[in-house]
Motif scaffolding. Structure first.
Motif, PDB file in Angstrom:
ATOM      1  N   VAL A  35       0.866  -1.174   0.000  1.00 21.45           N
ATOM      2  CA  VAL A  35       0.000   0.000   0.000  1.00 21.45           C
ATOM      3  C   VAL A  35       0.905   1.227   0.000  1.00 21.45           C
ATOM      4  CG1 VAL A  35      -1.940  -1.114   1.156  1.00 21.45           C
ATOM      5  CG2 VAL A  35      -0.206   0.009   2.515  1.00 21.45           C
ATOM      6  N   TYR A  36       0.381   2.328  -0.497  1.00 23.65           N
ATOM      7  CA  TYR A  36       1.174   3.545  -0.613  1.00 23.65           C
ATOM      8  C   TYR A  36       0.583   4.655   0.240  1.00 23.65           C
ATOM      9  CZ  TYR A  36       3.493   1.242  -4.459  1.00 23.65           C
ATOM     10  OH  TYR A  36       4.217   0.360  -5.216  1.00 23.65           O
ATOM     11  N   LEU A  37       1.491   5.460   0.803  1.00 23.76           N
ATOM     12  CA  LEU A  37       1.109   6.524   1.715  1.00 23.76           C
ATOM     13  C   LEU A  37       1.941   7.769   1.412  1.00 23.76           C
ATOM     14  CD1 LEU A  37      -0.799   6.340   4.228  1.00 23.76           C
ATOM     15  CD2 LEU A  37       1.225   6.005   5.595  1.00 23.76           C
ATOM     16  N   CYS A  38       1.332   8.940   1.527  1.00 20.96           N
ATOM     17  CA  CYS A  38       2.074  10.191   1.370  1.00 20.96           C
ATOM     18  C   CYS A  38       3.046  10.331   2.547  1.00 20.96           C
ATOM     19  CB  CYS A  38       1.132  11.392   1.399  1.00 20.96           C
ATOM     20  SG  CYS A  38      -0.038  11.434   0.070  1.00 20.96           S
ATOM     21  N   PRO A  39       4.198  10.949   2.316  1.00 23.48           N
ATOM     22  CA  PRO A  39       5.166  11.092   3.412  1.00 23.48           C
ATOM     23  C   PRO A  39       4.910  12.318   4.287  1.00 23.48           C
ATOM     24  CG  PRO A  39       6.128  11.838   1.371  1.00 23.48           C
ATOM     25  CD  PRO A  39       4.758  11.324   1.036  1.00 23.48           C
ATOM     26  N   PHE A  44      -0.437  10.024   7.555  1.00 21.00           N
ATOM     27  CA  PHE A  44      -0.199   8.929   8.498  1.00 21.00           C
ATOM     28  C   PHE A  44      -1.355   8.826   9.485  1.00 21.00           C
ATOM     29  CE2 PHE A  44       4.672   9.878   8.457  1.00 21.00           C
ATOM     30  CZ  PHE A  44       4.753   9.487   7.135  1.00 21.00           C
ATOM     31  N   GLU A  45      -1.737   9.981  10.043  1.00 23.77           N
ATOM     32  CA  GLU A  45      -2.795   9.998  11.061  1.00 23.77           C
ATOM     33  C   GLU A  45      -4.137   9.562  10.489  1.00 23.77           C
ATOM     34  OE1 GLU A  45      -2.532  13.967  12.601  1.00 23.77           O
ATOM     35  OE2 GLU A  45      -0.778  13.486  13.822  1.00 23.77           O
ATOM     36  N   LYS A  46      -4.452  10.005   9.282  1.00 24.24           N
ATOM     37  CA  LYS A  46      -5.716   9.604   8.651  1.00 24.24           C
ATOM     38  C   LYS A  46      -5.748   8.102   8.412  1.00 24.24           C
ATOM     39  CE  LYS A  46      -6.707  13.952   6.314  1.00 24.24           C
ATOM     40  NZ  LYS A  46      -6.807  14.623   5.012  1.00 24.24           N
ATOM     41  N   ALA A  47      -4.638   7.543   7.924  1.00 27.57           N
ATOM     42  CA  ALA A  47      -4.561   6.101   7.669  1.00 27.57           C
ATOM     43  C   ALA A  47      -4.693   5.327   8.977  1.00 27.57           C
ATOM     44  CB  ALA A  47      -3.247   5.756   6.983  1.00 27.57           C
ATOM     45  N   LEU A  66       1.567  -1.411  14.526  1.00 25.47           N
ATOM     46  CA  LEU A  66       1.221  -0.113  13.946  1.00 25.47           C
ATOM     47  C   LEU A  66       2.040   1.015  14.561  1.00 25.47           C
ATOM     48  CD1 LEU A  66      -2.634  -0.393  13.549  1.00 25.47           C
ATOM     49  CD2 LEU A  66      -0.947  -0.206  11.732  1.00 25.47           C
ATOM     50  N   GLU A  67       2.225   0.985  15.878  1.00 28.19           N
ATOM     51  CA  GLU A  67       3.015   2.029  16.538  1.00 28.19           C
ATOM     52  C   GLU A  67       4.440   2.035  16.016  1.00 28.19           C
ATOM     53  OE1 GLU A  67       2.742   1.984  20.820  1.00 28.19           O
ATOM     54  OE2 GLU A  67       0.583   1.643  20.705  1.00 28.19           O
ATOM     55  N   LYS A  68       5.038   0.848  15.887  1.00 32.51           N
ATOM     56  CA  LYS A  68       6.399   0.725  15.373  1.00 32.51           C
ATOM     57  C   LYS A  68       6.469   1.245  13.938  1.00 32.51           C
ATOM     58  CE  LYS A  68       9.943  -2.699  14.425  1.00 32.51           C
ATOM     59  NZ  LYS A  68      10.225  -4.119  14.307  1.00 32.51           N
ATOM     60  N   LEU A  69       5.488   0.887  13.138  1.00 32.04           N
ATOM     61  CA  LEU A  69       5.434   1.314  11.748  1.00 32.04           C
ATOM     62  C   LEU A  69       5.330   2.836  11.644  1.00 32.04           C
ATOM     63  CD1 LEU A  69       5.241   0.388   8.756  1.00 32.04           C
ATOM     64  CD2 LEU A  69       2.776   0.439   9.050  1.00 32.04           C
ATOM     65  N   PHE A  70       4.453   3.442  12.429  1.00 25.72           N
ATOM     66  CA  PHE A  70       4.276   4.891  12.362  1.00 25.72           C
ATOM     67  C   PHE A  70       5.500   5.634  12.884  1.00 25.72           C
ATOM     68  CE2 PHE A  70      -0.153   3.785  11.663  1.00 25.72           C
ATOM     69  CZ  PHE A  70      -0.418   4.600  10.582  1.00 25.72           C
ATOM     70  N   GLU A  71       6.220   5.068  13.856  1.00 20.89           N
ATOM     71  CA  GLU A  71       7.471   5.676  14.307  1.00 20.89           C
ATOM     72  C   GLU A  71       8.499   5.643  13.181  1.00 20.89           C
ATOM     73  OE1 GLU A  71       8.370   7.420  17.064  1.00 20.89           O
ATOM     74  OE2 GLU A  71       6.217   7.333  17.445  1.00 20.89           O
ATOM     75  N   GLU A  72       8.567   4.530  12.467  1.00 17.19           N
ATOM     76  CA  GLU A  72       9.487   4.405  11.344  1.00 17.19           C
ATOM     77  C   GLU A  72       9.087   5.336  10.200  1.00 17.19           C
ATOM     78  OE1 GLU A  72      11.430   0.918   8.564  1.00 17.19           O
ATOM     79  OE2 GLU A  72      10.202   0.328  10.284  1.00 17.19           O
ATOM     80  N   LEU A  73       7.799   5.488   9.958  1.00 19.68           N
ATOM     81  CA  LEU A  73       7.322   6.378   8.895  1.00 19.68           C
ATOM     82  C   LEU A  73       7.748   7.823   9.136  1.00 19.68           C
ATOM     83  CD1 LEU A  73       3.713   5.045   8.282  1.00 19.68           C
ATOM     84  CD2 LEU A  73       5.530   5.177   6.577  1.00 19.68           C
ATOM     85  N   LYS A  74       7.842   8.220  10.392  1.00 13.78           N
ATOM     86  CA  LYS A  74       8.226   9.601  10.707  1.00 13.78           C
ATOM     87  C   LYS A  74       9.621   9.937  10.184  1.00 13.78           C
ATOM     88  CE  LYS A  74       5.174  10.073  14.628  1.00 13.78           C
ATOM     89  NZ  LYS A  74       5.032  10.236  16.068  1.00 13.78           N
ATOM     90  N   LYS A  75      10.484   8.919  10.005  1.00 16.20           N
ATOM     91  CA  LYS A  75      11.824   9.139   9.456  1.00 16.20           C
ATOM     92  C   LYS A  75      11.752   9.593   8.002  1.00 16.20           C
ATOM     93  CE  LYS A  75      13.748   5.436  12.234  1.00 16.20           C
ATOM     94  NZ  LYS A  75      14.340   4.086  12.164  1.00 16.20           N
ATOM     95  N   TYR A  76      10.688   9.209   7.306  1.00 17.14           N
ATOM     96  CA  TYR A  76      10.530   9.511   5.894  1.00 17.14           C
ATOM     97  C   TYR A  76       9.644  10.727   5.640  1.00 17.14           C
ATOM     98  CZ  TYR A  76      12.552   4.922   5.353  1.00 17.14           C
ATOM     99  OH  TYR A  76      13.386   3.836   5.429  1.00 17.14           O
ATOM    100  N   GLU A  77       9.197  11.352   6.699  1.00 16.14           N
ATOM    101  CA  GLU A  77       8.274  12.475   6.565  1.00 16.14           C
ATOM    102  C   GLU A  77       8.919  13.649   5.832  1.00 16.14           C
ATOM    103  OE1 GLU A  77       5.382  15.219   9.331  1.00 16.14           O
ATOM    104  OE2 GLU A  77       6.857  13.963  10.283  1.00 16.14           O
ATOM    105  N   LYS A  78       8.152  14.245   4.946  1.00 19.28           N
ATOM    106  CA  LYS A  78       8.604  15.430   4.210  1.00 19.28           C
ATOM    107  C   LYS A  78       7.735  16.603   4.618  1.00 19.28           C
ATOM    108  CE  LYS A  78      10.389  12.907   0.357  1.00 19.28           C
ATOM    109  NZ  LYS A  78      10.182  12.412  -0.984  1.00 19.28           N
ATOM    110  N   LYS A  79       8.364  17.702   4.903  1.00 16.19           N
ATOM    111  CA  LYS A  79       7.637  18.913   5.275  1.00 16.19           C
ATOM    112  C   LYS A  79       7.212  19.633   4.008  1.00 16.19           C
ATOM    113  CE  LYS A  79       8.737  18.262   9.620  1.00 16.19           C
ATOM    114  NZ  LYS A  79       7.826  17.660  10.505  1.00 16.19           N
ATOM    115  N   ASP A  80       5.974  20.113   3.991  1.00 18.16           N
ATOM    116  CA  ASP A  80       5.469  20.840   2.800  1.00 18.16           C
ATOM    117  C   ASP A  80       5.857  22.296   2.852  1.00 18.16           C
ATOM    118  OD1 ASP A  80       4.334  18.584   1.716  1.00 18.16           O
ATOM    119  OD2 ASP A  80       2.448  18.894   2.791  1.00 18.16           O
TER     120      ASP A  80
END
Length: 80
Positions: A35-39, A44-47, A66-80
């Motif tokens: 599955v694909y998610l915006c960075p 993240f929160e909506k999903a 899920l908690e582990k996954l969302f913590e890892e996703l934060k590393k890939y976050e891009k600021k708009d």
């Protein structure tokens, strides 16, 4: 998956689910359903709120996964 916007694949993060495990797939070639998610945090929160990741991967995910996954996703976050 979170914001439901269409974007090119190279602008999204792939999450792969296989054999009861879920992980971020930076190569885009990991085994299993993806599955694909915006960075960004809002997506993240909506999903997370909609429980969209487990549903779209067609697997039951525990809150710890899920908690582990969302913590890892934060590393890939891009600021708009």
């Amino acid at each position: 998956m979170g914001c439901m916007e269409s974007k090119p694949k190279n602008q999204l993060i792939r999450i792969a689910g296989y054999g009861g495990e879920v992980s971020i797939d930076v190569t885009g070639k990991a085994k299993g359903r993806g599955v694909y998610l915006c960075p960004n945090t809002q997506c993240f929160e909506k999903a997370q709120k909609r429980k969209a990741i487990g549903r779209n991967l067609e697997m039951e995910l525990h809150s710890e996964q899920l908690e582990k996954l969302f913590e890892e996703l934060k590393k890939y976050e891009k600021k708009d």
